[in-house]
Design a protein around this motif. Sequence first.
Motif, PDB file in Angstrom:
ATOM      1  N   GLU A 106       4.356  -3.523   3.565  1.00 15.33           N
ATOM      2  CA  GLU A 106       3.185  -3.105   4.348  1.00 15.33           C
ATOM      3  C   GLU A 106       1.912  -3.140   3.493  1.00 15.33           C
ATOM      4  N   ILE A 107       2.045  -2.707   2.252  1.00 13.75           N
ATOM      5  CA  ILE A 107       0.888  -2.731   1.350  1.00 13.75           C
ATOM      6  C   ILE A 107       0.483  -4.180   1.058  1.00 13.75           C
ATOM      7  N   ALA A 108       1.461  -5.040   0.834  1.00 13.08           N
ATOM      8  CA  ALA A 108       1.168  -6.454   0.587  1.00 13.08           C
ATOM      9  C   ALA A 108       0.495  -7.085   1.801  1.00 13.08           C
ATOM     10  N   ALA A 109       0.959  -6.728   2.995  1.00 14.97           N
ATOM     11  CA  ALA A 109       0.351  -7.266   4.213  1.00 14.97           C
ATOM     12  C   ALA A 109      -1.106  -6.824   4.337  1.00 14.97           C
ATOM     13  N   LEU A 110      -1.384  -5.569   3.964  1.00 10.31           N
ATOM     14  CA  LEU A 110      -2.769  -5.102   4.013  1.00 10.31           C
ATOM     15  C   LEU A 110      -3.643  -5.890   3.049  1.00 10.31           C
TER      16      LEU A 110
ATOM     17  N   ASN B  81      -4.547   2.111  10.646  1.00  6.21           N
ATOM     18  CA  ASN B  81      -3.199   2.286  11.196  1.00  6.21           C
ATOM     19  C   ASN B  81      -2.177   2.568  10.099  1.00  6.21           C
ATOM     20  N   LEU B  82      -2.251   1.815   9.025  1.00  2.00           N
ATOM     21  CA  LEU B  82      -1.307   2.002   7.924  1.00  2.00           C
ATOM     22  C   LEU B  82      -1.509   3.369   7.262  1.00  2.00           C
TER      23      LEU B  82
ATOM     24  N   GLU C  92      -3.657   3.557  -4.004  1.00  2.00           N
ATOM     25  CA  GLU C  92      -3.708   2.093  -3.930  1.00  2.00           C
ATOM     26  C   GLU C  92      -4.335   1.646  -2.610  1.00  2.00           C
ATOM     27  N   LEU C  93      -3.931   2.280  -1.520  1.00  2.00           N
ATOM     28  CA  LEU C  93      -4.473   1.933  -0.204  1.00  2.00           C
ATOM     29  C   LEU C  93      -5.961   2.252  -0.111  1.00  2.00           C
ATOM     30  N   THR C  94      -6.348   3.434  -0.581  1.00  2.00           N
ATOM     31  CA  THR C  94      -7.762   3.799  -0.500  1.00  2.00           C
ATOM     32  C   THR C  94      -8.612   2.925  -1.415  1.00  2.00           C
TER      33      THR C  94
END
Length: 181
Positions: free
Chosen positions: A115-119, A133-134, A50-52
Amino acid sequence: MNRRPLALLLAAALLLAGCGSVDSTSKADFNVTDVMFLQMMLPLHAQGIELTGLAKERAVEPAVRDLAEELDTVQREESETMRGWLTEWGQSTEVDADPGAHAHHGGLHQTSPAEIAALKSTPDSEFDTTFLNLMTGHLHNSVELTKTEVDGGRNASAKELATTIRESRTKEISRLLSLVG
């Protein structure tokens, strides 16, 4: 009646039955640590994907997008392998949702949904640094999770995967940190 020959026959039958029941695959060659490692690593990889995915779409710097693409590919391949082993072993691919079930090994090693929502809501001008950073912390969670498997797992392939994840994620953390500044 002499029971000795009967006892020898029974012992031989049990030995043969035991040998015959050993599957030539790795089905019998795992323990609860192997299962727990794979079940916990799968949702961690899902978060990583999800992040990538966000970084592949939103990163400003080509080096950040390239790294996100590499991480995405590796985590997808590893996830497929892990799901395959769990399925082969007749084990669930889902992690136990009870946080208490994971207390003895440091809890669930995951990035928080906040944290994911903030990104996701990070302005484009700050996205790369926030992502790097995350993702650094996220990959550190992967490294931490591998320790239990390396120390207590039984399945040679799962232990090898844990070692590979530990080594590759440690190198990727260094790359991420070099991109931060």
